[in-house]
Write a protein that holds these residues in place. Structure first.
Motif, PDB file in Angstrom:
ATOM      1  N   PHE A 151      22.822 -14.952 -21.277  1.00  0.00           N
ATOM      2  CA  PHE A 151      24.177 -14.534 -21.673  1.00  0.00           C
ATOM      3  C   PHE A 151      24.365 -14.753 -23.167  1.00  0.00           C
ATOM      4  CE2 PHE A 151      23.953 -15.850 -17.345  1.00  0.00           C
ATOM      5  CZ  PHE A 151      24.727 -14.934 -16.645  1.00  0.00           C
ATOM      6  N   ARG A 152      24.866 -13.752 -23.833  1.00  0.00           N
ATOM      7  CA  ARG A 152      25.138 -13.890 -25.266  1.00  0.00           C
ATOM      8  C   ARG A 152      26.472 -13.255 -25.559  1.00  0.00           C
ATOM      9  NH1 ARG A 152      19.218 -12.832 -28.148  1.00  0.00           N
ATOM     10  NH2 ARG A 152      18.142 -14.327 -26.838  1.00  0.00           N
ATOM     11  N   ASN A 153      27.348 -14.025 -26.174  1.00  0.00           N
ATOM     12  CA  ASN A 153      28.667 -13.484 -26.477  1.00  0.00           C
ATOM     13  C   ASN A 153      28.579 -12.645 -27.753  1.00  0.00           C
ATOM     14  OD1 ASN A 153      31.324 -12.947 -26.204  1.00  0.00           O
ATOM     15  ND2 ASN A 153      32.039 -15.075 -26.439  1.00  0.00           N
ATOM     16  N   PHE A 162      21.603  -1.521 -24.506  1.00  0.00           N
ATOM     17  CA  PHE A 162      20.884  -2.119 -25.635  1.00  0.00           C
ATOM     18  C   PHE A 162      21.438  -3.491 -26.020  1.00  0.00           C
ATOM     19  CE2 PHE A 162      20.246  -3.026 -30.119  1.00  0.00           C
ATOM     20  CZ  PHE A 162      18.868  -3.030 -30.157  1.00  0.00           C
ATOM     21  N   ARG A 163      22.729  -3.550 -26.257  1.00  0.00           N
ATOM     22  CA  ARG A 163      23.302  -4.838 -26.669  1.00  0.00           C
ATOM     23  C   ARG A 163      24.357  -5.260 -25.655  1.00  0.00           C
ATOM     24  NH1 ARG A 163      22.087  -7.717 -30.491  1.00  0.00           N
ATOM     25  NH2 ARG A 163      21.220  -6.111 -31.823  1.00  0.00           N
ATOM     26  N   LEU A 164      23.957  -6.158 -24.770  1.00  0.00           N
ATOM     27  CA  LEU A 164      24.809  -6.592 -23.667  1.00  0.00           C
ATOM     28  C   LEU A 164      25.259  -8.029 -23.881  1.00  0.00           C
ATOM     29  CD1 LEU A 164      22.554  -5.330 -20.736  1.00  0.00           C
ATOM     30  CD2 LEU A 164      24.627  -4.252 -21.601  1.00  0.00           C
ATOM     31  N   ARG A 165      26.273  -8.420 -23.116  1.00  0.00           N
ATOM     32  CA  ARG A 165      26.656  -9.835 -23.123  1.00  0.00           C
ATOM     33  C   ARG A 165      26.006 -10.571 -21.949  1.00  0.00           C
ATOM     34  NH1 ARG A 165      32.670  -8.477 -25.217  1.00  0.00           N
ATOM     35  NH2 ARG A 165      32.267  -8.929 -27.415  1.00  0.00           N
ATOM     36  N   GLU A 236      14.853  -3.272 -32.018  1.00  0.00           N
ATOM     37  CA  GLU A 236      13.993  -4.152 -31.216  1.00  0.00           C
ATOM     38  C   GLU A 236      13.995  -3.826 -29.723  1.00  0.00           C
ATOM     39  OE1 GLU A 236      14.273  -8.325 -32.162  1.00  0.00           O
ATOM     40  OE2 GLU A 236      13.638  -8.938 -30.148  1.00  0.00           O
ATOM     41  N   LEU A 237      12.785  -3.793 -29.176  1.00  0.00           N
ATOM     42  CA  LEU A 237      12.616  -3.700 -27.729  1.00  0.00           C
ATOM     43  C   LEU A 237      12.172  -5.066 -27.214  1.00  0.00           C
ATOM     44  CD1 LEU A 237      12.273  -1.948 -25.100  1.00  0.00           C
ATOM     45  CD2 LEU A 237       9.962  -1.422 -25.896  1.00  0.00           C
ATOM     46  N   TYR A 238      11.094  -5.597 -27.805  1.00  0.00           N
ATOM     47  CA  TYR A 238      10.546  -6.894 -27.406  1.00  0.00           C
ATOM     48  C   TYR A 238      10.230  -7.726 -28.645  1.00  0.00           C
ATOM     49  CZ  TYR A 238       9.354  -4.352 -23.059  1.00  0.00           C
ATOM     50  OH  TYR A 238       9.380  -3.611 -21.912  1.00  0.00           O
ATOM     51  N   GLY A 239       9.990  -9.014 -28.417  1.00  0.00           N
ATOM     52  CA  GLY A 239       9.582  -9.888 -29.514  1.00  0.00           C
ATOM     53  C   GLY A 239       8.381 -10.730 -29.107  1.00  0.00           C
ATOM     54  N   LEU A 240       7.543 -11.030 -30.083  1.00  0.00           N
ATOM     55  CA  LEU A 240       6.411 -11.938 -29.851  1.00  0.00           C
ATOM     56  C   LEU A 240       6.471 -12.981 -30.960  1.00  0.00           C
ATOM     57  CD1 LEU A 240       3.656 -12.719 -28.549  1.00  0.00           C
ATOM     58  CD2 LEU A 240       2.572 -11.051 -30.058  1.00  0.00           C
ATOM     59  N   PRO A 277       5.866 -14.388 -25.736  1.00  0.00           N
ATOM     60  CA  PRO A 277       6.201 -12.972 -25.589  1.00  0.00           C
ATOM     61  C   PRO A 277       7.524 -12.865 -24.833  1.00  0.00           C
ATOM     62  CG  PRO A 277       4.106 -13.553 -24.485  1.00  0.00           C
ATOM     63  CD  PRO A 277       4.846 -14.814 -24.769  1.00  0.00           C
ATOM     64  N   SER A 278       8.479 -12.140 -25.399  1.00  0.00           N
ATOM     65  CA  SER A 278       9.803 -12.061 -24.793  1.00  0.00           C
ATOM     66  C   SER A 278      10.183 -10.594 -24.574  1.00  0.00           C
ATOM     67  CB  SER A 278      10.809 -12.747 -25.726  1.00  0.00           C
ATOM     68  OG  SER A 278      12.087 -12.688 -25.183  1.00  0.00           O
ATOM     69  N   PHE A 279      10.533 -10.276 -23.319  1.00  0.00           N
ATOM     70  CA  PHE A 279      10.821  -8.883 -22.951  1.00  0.00           C
ATOM     71  C   PHE A 279      12.263  -8.802 -22.448  1.00  0.00           C
ATOM     72  CE2 PHE A 279       6.255  -7.527 -22.303  1.00  0.00           C
ATOM     73  CZ  PHE A 279       5.667  -8.778 -22.360  1.00  0.00           C
ATOM     74  N   GLY A 280      13.047  -7.915 -22.977  1.00  0.00           N
ATOM     75  CA  GLY A 280      14.388  -7.690 -22.436  1.00  0.00           C
ATOM     76  C   GLY A 280      14.286  -6.634 -21.339  1.00  0.00           C
ATOM     77  N   ASP A 282      16.797  -5.059 -19.658  1.00  0.00           N
ATOM     78  CA  ASP A 282      17.746  -3.937 -19.769  1.00  0.00           C
ATOM     79  C   ASP A 282      17.303  -2.953 -20.853  1.00  0.00           C
ATOM     80  OD1 ASP A 282      20.022  -5.331 -18.033  1.00  0.00           O
ATOM     81  OD2 ASP A 282      19.191  -6.781 -19.439  1.00  0.00           O
ATOM     82  N   ARG A 283      16.763  -3.497 -21.948  1.00  0.00           N
ATOM     83  CA  ARG A 283      16.240  -2.593 -22.990  1.00  0.00           C
ATOM     84  C   ARG A 283      15.027  -1.835 -22.469  1.00  0.00           C
ATOM     85  NH1 ARG A 283      17.063  -5.859 -28.779  1.00  0.00           N
ATOM     86  NH2 ARG A 283      19.261  -6.311 -28.378  1.00  0.00           N
ATOM     87  N   THR A 284      14.270  -2.470 -21.568  1.00  0.00           N
ATOM     88  CA  THR A 284      13.137  -1.767 -20.952  1.00  0.00           C
ATOM     89  C   THR A 284      13.648  -0.598 -20.114  1.00  0.00           C
ATOM     90  OG1 THR A 284      12.002  -3.891 -20.784  1.00  0.00           O
ATOM     91  CG2 THR A 284      11.065  -2.068 -19.532  1.00  0.00           C
TER      92      THR A 284
HETATM   93  P1  ATP Z   1      18.513  -8.529 -31.682  1.00  0.00           P
HETATM   94  O1  ATP Z   1      17.911  -8.789 -33.035  1.00  0.00           O
HETATM   95  O2  ATP Z   1      18.441  -7.098 -31.248  1.00  0.00           O
HETATM   96  O3  ATP Z   1      19.846  -9.154 -31.477  1.00  0.00           O
HETATM   97  P2  ATP Z   1      17.122 -10.852 -30.820  1.00  0.00           P
HETATM   98  O4  ATP Z   1      16.073 -10.949 -31.886  1.00  0.00           O
HETATM   99  O5  ATP Z   1      18.319 -11.702 -30.891  1.00  0.00           O
HETATM  100  O6  ATP Z   1      17.564  -9.311 -30.642  1.00  0.00           O
HETATM  101  P3  ATP Z   1      15.593 -12.300 -28.949  1.00  0.00           P
HETATM  102  O7  ATP Z   1      16.395 -13.523 -29.148  1.00  0.00           O
HETATM  103  O8  ATP Z   1      14.221 -12.233 -29.509  1.00  0.00           O
HETATM  104  O9  ATP Z   1      16.437 -11.013 -29.426  1.00  0.00           O
HETATM  105  O10 ATP Z   1      15.566 -11.980 -27.383  1.00  0.00           O
HETATM  106  C1  ATP Z   1      14.420 -11.535 -26.705  1.00  0.00           C
HETATM  107  C2  ATP Z   1      14.641 -10.174 -26.075  1.00  0.00           C
HETATM  108  O11 ATP Z   1      15.821 -10.156 -25.271  1.00  0.00           O
HETATM  109  C3  ATP Z   1      14.849  -9.052 -27.084  1.00  0.00           C
HETATM  110  O12 ATP Z   1      13.609  -8.564 -27.541  1.00  0.00           O
HETATM  111  C4  ATP Z   1      15.605  -8.030 -26.271  1.00  0.00           C
HETATM  112  O13 ATP Z   1      14.712  -7.257 -25.491  1.00  0.00           O
HETATM  113  C5  ATP Z   1      16.433  -8.883 -25.334  1.00  0.00           C
HETATM  114  N1  ATP Z   1      17.817  -9.020 -25.830  1.00  0.00           N
HETATM  115  C6  ATP Z   1      18.271  -9.884 -26.743  1.00  0.00           C
HETATM  116  N2  ATP Z   1      19.599  -9.751 -26.935  1.00  0.00           N
HETATM  117  C7  ATP Z   1      19.995  -8.774 -26.096  1.00  0.00           C
HETATM  118  C8  ATP Z   1      21.254  -8.173 -25.796  1.00  0.00           C
HETATM  119  N3  ATP Z   1      22.381  -8.585 -26.398  1.00  0.00           N
HETATM  120  N4  ATP Z   1      21.299  -7.186 -24.869  1.00  0.00           N
HETATM  121  C9  ATP Z   1      20.182  -6.775 -24.238  1.00  0.00           C
HETATM  122  N5  ATP Z   1      18.970  -7.302 -24.479  1.00  0.00           N
HETATM  123  C10 ATP Z   1      18.857  -8.294 -25.385  1.00  0.00           C
END
Ligand code: ATP
Length: 409
Positions: A151-153, A162-165, A236-240, A277-280, A282-284
């Motif tokens: 969860f992210r506010n 793409f950008r969810l809470r 961003e889709l994923y992060g490593l 390796p971190s995969f979102g 919903d973005r997938t």
């Molecule tokens: P962004 O720069 O887009 O805010 P982030 O660098 O904060 O992303 P991470 O903290 O690396 O993202 O989170 C790991 C993964 O979780 C991201 O690669 C993305 O796929 C997913 N993710 C992060 N924030 C969100 C969000 N608000 N909604 C949907 N997916 C998210």
């Protein structure tokens, strides 16, 4: 291209992939509800991921940690102080806004009862590091994997999924000796690219971005973002990330617990370093929908279809009787359907409207195959198998149908 977002959002709603959260009350920004087809799509992606990164390996352990954690976890990880975005308020002044959702555990409103909905699944793995070492005695390198909600506010949720809470993540914390971090980083870099291709995303639409010094998270010595060409830009889709030994050290210090590991090679006590390796999820789903969405012309008619790779498609096949008013055809179609469903549960039955309409309906939700029971079936037990992408049809014996779905195994 902007247009394609609108088309996908509208198809998702109409056909039951994704609905706006709390829709009948006007919605809740940054939340979406997955309908039956979206849930199936998401579950397929989760299952494929789990199979690839946990089940098919001997060195990664699955975990399902609690969403609510002791507030000290977030103090130690740096989130209480640092997980913030700049917010410009009414007076025009900028202040740091912490993106964690805060709550209280139990009846007390005191500071000591504060907890947060986790903003990442990662910390659940770090705080269970000792448990896993004690229960399983894994040899380095080894990892923990977890799928779950975070969860992210977000100050400005946007762009559909793409950008969810409220979001879902699939994460791995892979523990290595410090000297080996580059090797594991490269290994996961390749595996992430492989995964992207396996789920039907065109690798040409994904770009690796080396995140420069000064822009990485506080714990990271190296980060690569896997960016996707969304209609609203390359994002961003994923992060490593190479998280070093930051998290284990921070938790060891704050919890006063020994989180070191006795290296079986050198017999030395070390704190392992970590590749993440971190995969979102919903973005997938969004990227997979965008990749799959296709408009073409078949037999002189315009059509819209989702070109899902069969492994991720929510429904694998649809069974039709050619005509609705012929009891023999219906009976045979029901028998074929019931028998096939025992082997492949993700199939559906449709006898509504003419056959052309039924094909279009299945195309639009990305069903790879349609199976039609016609008069010839009654004579020789063969059916028409129609391929979604080409629209081509072939005659197949009922007894040979299941082998057409070997890709599922
Ligand atoms: P962004 O720069 O887009 O805010 P982030 O660098 O904060 O992303 P991470 O903290 O690396 O993202 O989170 C790991 C993964 O979780 C991201 O690669 C993305 O796929 C997913 N993710 C992060 N924030 C969100 C969000 N608000 N909604 C949907 N997916 C998210």
């Amino acid at each position: 291209m902007e247009n394609s977002m609108e088309k996908i959002i509208s198809l998702s709603k109409r056909r039951g992939f994704v609905y706006q959260g709390s829709e009948i009350y006007g919605g809740l920004a940054g939340t979406y509800d997955y309908g039956p087809l979206g849930t199936a799509l998401k579950n397929n992606l989760k299952d494929l991921w789990w199979r690839k990164f946990v089940l098919e390996r001997d060195d990664i352990y699955g975990l399902d940690a609690a969403i609510l954690m002791n507030q000290d976890v977030w103090k130690a990880s740096g989130h209480t102080k640092g997980f913030a975005d700049p917010l410009v308020d009414q007076s025009g002044k900028t202040r740091q806004f912490n993106m964690m959702f805060q709550t209280h555990v139990g009846a007390s409103e005191e500071d000591s009862a504060v907890s947060y909905l986790r903003p990442e699944t990662a910390q659940g793995m770090f705080v269970n590091f000792k448990n896993i070492v004690d229960s399983f005695h894994p040899k380095l390198p080894f990892g923990l994997a977890q799928v779950g909600k975070a969860f992210r506010n977000e100050i400005a949720p946007r762009d559909f999924l793409f950008r969810l809470r409220e979001l879902e993540q699939l994460e791995i914390e892979y523990f290595v000796r410090e000297k080996d971090w580059e090797k594991s980083f490269e290994e996961f870099r390749k595996l992430m690219s492989q995964w992207i291709e396996e789920i039907g995303i065109n690798p040409k639409h994904v770009h690796e971005l080396e995140v420069p010094d000064g822009e990485r998270a506080h714990y990271s010595k190296r980060t690569i973002d896997f960016e996707f060409d969304y209609p609203f830009g390359r994002k961003e889709l994923y992060g490593l990330a190479y998280r070093t030994d930051f998290d284990l050290k921070a938790h060891a210090l704050a919890s006063n617990t020994d989180l070191s590991y006795v290296d079986e090679e050198t017999k030395e006590k070390i704190v392992p370093h970590c590749i993440e390796p971190s995969f979102g999820l919903d973005r997938t789903v969004l990227a997979v929908l965008l990749e799959a969405y296709t408009e073409d012309e078949l037999a002189g008619e315009k059509r819209t279809f989702l070109r899902f790779s069969p492994a991720v498609a929510p429904i694998k096949a649809a069974v039709f009787p050619l005509l609705k008013n012929k009891p023999d055809l219906i009976k045979k179609a029901e028998t074929v359907y019931k028998n096939l469903k025992k082997e492949i549960p993700e199939i559906t039955f449709d006898d509504n409207g003419n056959i052309g309409k039924r094909y279009r309906r299945q195309d639009e939700i990305g069903t790879p195959y349609c199976i039609t029971i016609d008069f010839e079936t009654l004579e020789n037990d063969s059916v028409t198998l129609r391929d979604r992408d080409s629209g081509k049809q072939e005659r197949v014996k009922i007894s040979e149908l299941t082998s057409k779905f070997d890709f599922l195994r």
